[in-house]
Structures are given as structure tokens and as C-alpha cells.
Enzyme design. Structure first.
Site, PDB file in Angstrom:
ATOM      1  N   LYS A  84      -4.547   6.687  -8.734  1.00 32.50           N
ATOM      2  CA  LYS A  84      -4.270   5.516  -7.904  1.00 32.50           C
ATOM      3  C   LYS A  84      -5.005   4.321  -8.493  1.00 32.50           C
ATOM      4  O   LYS A  84      -6.220   4.350  -8.667  1.00 32.50           O
ATOM      5  CB  LYS A  84      -4.722   5.771  -6.468  1.00 32.50           C
ATOM      6  CG  LYS A  84      -4.412   4.593  -5.551  1.00 32.50           C
ATOM      7  CD  LYS A  84      -4.751   4.897  -4.121  1.00 32.50           C
ATOM      8  CE  LYS A  84      -4.422   3.734  -3.221  1.00 32.50           C
ATOM      9  NZ  LYS A  84      -4.789   3.994  -1.834  1.00 32.50           N
ATOM     10  N   LYS A  95       0.305   6.289  -8.434  1.00 28.45           N
ATOM     11  CA  LYS A  95       0.579   5.147  -7.566  1.00 28.45           C
ATOM     12  C   LYS A  95      -0.076   3.908  -8.132  1.00 28.45           C
ATOM     13  O   LYS A  95      -1.253   3.976  -8.478  1.00 28.45           O
ATOM     14  CB  LYS A  95      -0.012   5.457  -6.189  1.00 28.45           C
ATOM     15  CG  LYS A  95       0.170   4.355  -5.179  1.00 28.45           C
ATOM     16  CD  LYS A  95      -0.480   4.745  -3.894  1.00 28.45           C
ATOM     17  CE  LYS A  95      -0.298   3.616  -2.908  1.00 28.45           C
ATOM     18  NZ  LYS A  95      -0.835   3.916  -1.621  1.00 28.45           N
TER      19      LYS A  95
HETATM   20  C1  PBG Z   1      -5.245   2.965   0.983  1.00 33.82           C
HETATM   21  C2  PBG Z   1      -3.825   2.790   0.737  1.00 33.82           C
HETATM   22  C3  PBG Z   1      -3.206   1.790  -0.028  1.00 33.82           C
HETATM   23  C4  PBG Z   1      -1.844   2.008   0.049  1.00 33.82           C
HETATM   24  C5  PBG Z   1      -1.661   3.130   0.795  1.00 33.82           C
HETATM   25  N1  PBG Z   1      -2.877   3.603   1.224  1.00 33.82           N
HETATM   26  C6  PBG Z   1      -3.665   0.775  -0.902  1.00 33.82           C
HETATM   27  C7  PBG Z   1      -4.853  -0.019  -0.748  1.00 33.82           C
HETATM   28  O1  PBG Z   1      -4.959  -0.780   0.221  1.00 33.82           O
HETATM   29  O2  PBG Z   1      -5.682   0.046  -1.647  1.00 33.82           O
HETATM   30  C8  PBG Z   1      -0.799   1.129  -0.612  1.00 33.82           C
HETATM   31  C9  PBG Z   1       0.573   1.338  -0.181  1.00 33.82           C
HETATM   32  C10 PBG Z   1       1.507   0.257  -0.587  1.00 33.82           C
HETATM   33  O3  PBG Z   1       1.129  -0.782  -1.171  1.00 33.82           O
HETATM   34  O4  PBG Z   1       2.705   0.427  -0.320  1.00 33.82           O
HETATM   35  N2  PBG Z   1      -5.480   3.740   2.112  1.00 33.82           N
END
Ligand code: PBG
Length: 404
Positions: free
Chosen positions: A269, A321
Site C-alpha cells: 500500500k 493499492k
Molecule cells: C486507510 C485507507 C485508505 C484507503 C482505504 N483505507 C487510504 C488512506 O487514507 O491512507 C483508500 C481508499 C481509496 O482511496 O479509495 N484506512
């Protein structure tokens, strides 16, 4: 000499050229022929030789001329397999089915009706009621899973994100409600991260010196995952990028008799600007960034390393991701890991396409289908996308033919 330059002889050379698909020999002959003709008819010679006239150069360019010279006529013709939609579908090398799609969905405490998210047109904050209806739509569309994110009331946020592991917290109530609605007809997945629940917006515990403390955060994730599994989640998905989070959560679940609860790890991520609209969507309180725990977008091998660590720690699914700008990482993780690979098409990927389509700059359906097909082509077995239900319905409209 005259014999060598005769037109019949030149022709037989040119068909030899065609055989090896080069035409090289034929070209060389032609040049020599012209040059020699010029030389022979010049004043260099006392008695000019008789040479055949070179063939006339066509006056029109090849495209208007209608036919290619024989030596340039292709034998290998890939266009044969692109002639009709049925033919293209027959030979397609990537297939997408509703069952591999996951819908991320937001449920917000204290609202009665769905609210559309400004930066993500078509995506809503759901009430407990409307999230159940959405889950039913997801079952009808035949998608594989719903991934639930909770948005607590402002007053329920604190430095530890304790609403996240409170069984009366919004996310855990939503998990229970959705599971009661769908049973096993849809995989109910929960986002296991604290950022929506902390008043500072970070994914973990902030120490006095400002550092996000890894190990005490992991302890909170374990508590959160346990509550989610007890509320009825088939699958938990730690997304906070703390070291050792997968092993610790797996152990906690197993110790508590929840060894059947699956774990989808956000493995690679990245600290991505493409999360922008999501942060608005979850009303994130974050100041600063997540660069000390999420990965640097410049690193590919590190993504593979993270996925292998999660695999060794007991993850069931590894995830990359964002997806669309990270296809190299998706491909490499898919080649390296033995586990199913998920890719998350994030909010920014969604919003960019929706915004351009709203302006009429892109064809919406074609662009969406292409964006997700390309993620599957790169090697993802599972795709998380805000268009999951819509795509599933399109696939069904076309009789599950996958025809574009
Ligand atoms: C963190 C989280 C994020 C996303 C899902 N869970 C990112 C973040 O704020 O760092 C991103 C999902 C998206 O952008 O669609 N719990």
C-alpha cells in the site's frame, strides 16, 4: 550483362525476396538497374549499350494505388482475430466476472438517508438501513464481496480510535447488519484500520515525539479485528501498513476460535495522492501524510517484499493499492506470490474518470471497463472497485459474454 538486367530475371529475384519476407534483394536489383541505365546512356561510353528501360515508378502513392507490391504483401495477419465482437471475445486473453469484484462501501453514524460524496459522484455515505439495501444489490449483481468502512460521529473520535473496537461502534453494527442480510451470499469484509476513528486521522497511535508507534498500534488492530470477526465479518483486512500486523491479527483470531475468518492483507500500500477523494469520503482528520508507514511510490521491489512478508505471516490474500498506476507491482506480486492477488482501484482513480466523463471527455462505460480489464490483465485475481455493481450489471447485460 544484358541478360542479368532482363525484366523476367528481375521479377524472379523479387519473388525470391518475397519468400523470406524481406524484399531486400529485389530493391537492390532495381537500384542497380536504374544506375546502370543512366551510366550506359551517358557520354561516358563511346558506343552506348542497349539496356532495357527501367519499369516506370508508379505516379500515385501506394495507399491510393490499391495493391501492395507482391514482396510487401503480409502473410501473417493478426487482424483476422479482430473482425467481429464474437471473434474478439473468442480469443480474449483476459476475462472478468462479477464474482471477482469487491465493492468498497461507507457507512456513517447518525444519518438516516444516503449522502452522495462530493468528490466521488455516484458513491454514498450509507445509513445502516441503506447499506443493507446496497448489500442486497451486490448479491443480486453477483459480485464477490463488500468491503465496509465506518465513519463515526466527530464526538466519537479519540486518539486511539476506540470506536473501532467497540461492538456498538458504527462499523461493527454495520458488519452485523449486513451479515444478517446476506448470510453467505456475499463475502462481508471489514477494513481493519484506525484512521477513520482517530481524532488525529493517523492509522495508529501517535507518540509524544510524533512517531506512529508500530507495536501498540498492532495491539489495537488485533482488538479491532477480533470485534469485526465476532460481529460477523467473513474477512478482515488490515490496511494500516504496520509491521507484523498480519501475524498478530492471525494469532489473535486463532486464539479466539476464529480460525475460519479470512485475512486479506493490504500488502503493498503506497502513500498515494490518489487517496485524496477517499479522505474526504471518510471525513478523515489527517494533518500531514502517511509516508512513515505507507510505501514510497518509487519502490517496486519493496512491494513484492511486503507481499511475501504478509504471505509468511499468514495472509490469505495479498493486495496492491492503488491499482491502475501500480500495474507493474500487481504483475510482479502475482508472479511471485502463491496467494490470490487483489488490487484496489482507489478513490482518485474513480474520481478522475468520473470527472472526465462528466465533461464529456471520455466514454464512461468503455473507460471504466478498460481500466478494470487492464488491472485483471496485469495479474489481479480480485479487483476492489467503486464500480463493482455497475460493472457486474454490464457483464450481465451482455449475457456474461464479456463482449465490449
Ligand atoms: C486507510 C485507507 C485508505 C484507503 C482505504 N483505507 C487510504 C488512506 O487514507 O491512507 C483508500 C481508499 C481509496 O482511496 O479509495 N484506512
Amino acid at each position: 550483362m544484358a541478360h542479368h538486367l532482363s525484366p523476367e530475371n528481375k521479377h524472379s529475384n523479387s519473388s525470391e525476396g518475397r519468400k523470406d519476407h524481406t524484399g531486400e534483394q529485389a530493391k537492390v536489383k532495381e537500384v542497380r538497374c536504374e544506375e546502370f541505365a543512366a551510366f550506359a546512356s551517358s557520354e561516358n561510353l563511346s558506343s552506348p549499350l542497349h539496356v532495357p528501360t527501367p519499369p516506370p515508378v508508379p505516379a500515385t502513392p501506394i495507399s491510393q494505388f490499391g495493391t501492395l507490391p507482391e514482396h510487401l504483401t503480409p502473410v501473417l495477419r493478426p487482424r483476422r482475430l479482430r473482425t467481429t465482437p464474437v471473434m474478439r471475445n473468442l480469443v480474449a486473453q483476459t476475462r472478468m466476472t462479477p464474482g471477482q469484484l469487491v465493492l468498497p462501501a461507507f457507512v456513517r453514524d447518525g444519518i438516516d438517508t444516503p449522502h452522495e460524496i462530493l468528490s466521488m459522484p455516484g458513491v454514498f455515505h450509507h445509513s445502516l438501513d441503506s447499506i443493507r439495501k446496497l448489500a442486497v444489490d451486490a448479491v443480486e449483481a453477483g459480485i464477490g464481496a463488500i468491503d465496509l468502512f465506518g465513519i463515526p460521529r466527530e464526538e466519537d473520535k479519540d486518539p486511539y480510535g476506540s470506536a473501532a473496537w467497540d461492538d456498538k461502534g458504527i462499523l461493527n453494527r454495520a458488519i452485523a447488519a449486513v451479515r444478517a442480510e446476506v448470510g453467505d451470499d456475499l463475502i462481508v469484509c471489514a477494513d481493519t484500520c484506525l484512521d477513520e476513528f482517530t481524532d488525529h486521522g493517523h492509522c495508529g497511535v501517535v507518540r509524544k515525539d510524533g512517531v506512529i508507534d508500530n507495536d501498540s498500534t498492532v495491539a489495537l488492530y488485533c482488538q479491532m479485528a477480533l470485534t469485526q470477526a465476532q460481529a460477523g465479518a467473513h474477512m478482515v483486512s488490515p490496511s494500516g501498513m504496520m509491521d507484523g500486523q498480519v501475524a498478530a491479527i492471525r494469532d489473535t483470531l486463532d486464539e479466539n476460535g476464529l480460525s475460519e475468518t479470512a485475512l486479506m492483507a493490504y500488502s503493498a500500500k503506497y502513500a498515494s495522492a490518489f487517496f485524496g477523494p477517499f479522505r474526504e469520503a471518510v471525513q478523515c482528520s489527517l494533518q500531514g501524510d502517511r509516508a512513515t508507514y505507507q510505501q514510497d511510490p518509487r519502490n517496486r521491489r519493496e512491494g513484492v517484499y511486503e507481499a511475501l512478508l504478509d504471505e509468511a505471516e499468514g495472509a490469505d490474500i495479498v493486495m496492491v493499492k492503488p491499482a491502475g498506476y501500480y500495474l507493474d507491482v500487481v504483475t510482479e506480486v502475482a508472479q511471485t506470490s502463491e496467494l490470490p492477488v487483489a488490487a484496489y482501484q482507489v478513490s482518485g482513480e474513480y474520481s478522475m474518470i468520473e470527472a472526465a466523463c462528466a465533461k464529456g471527455w471520455l466514454d464512461r462505460r468503455r473507460t471504466i471497463m478498460e481500466s478494470v480489464h487492464c488491472i485483471v490483465r496485469a495479474g489481479a485475481d480480485i479487483v476492489l472497485t467503486y464500480w463493482a455493481i455497475e460493472i457486474a450489471n454490464w457483464l450481465r447485460d451482455t449475457g456474461m459474454t464479456n463482449r465490449n
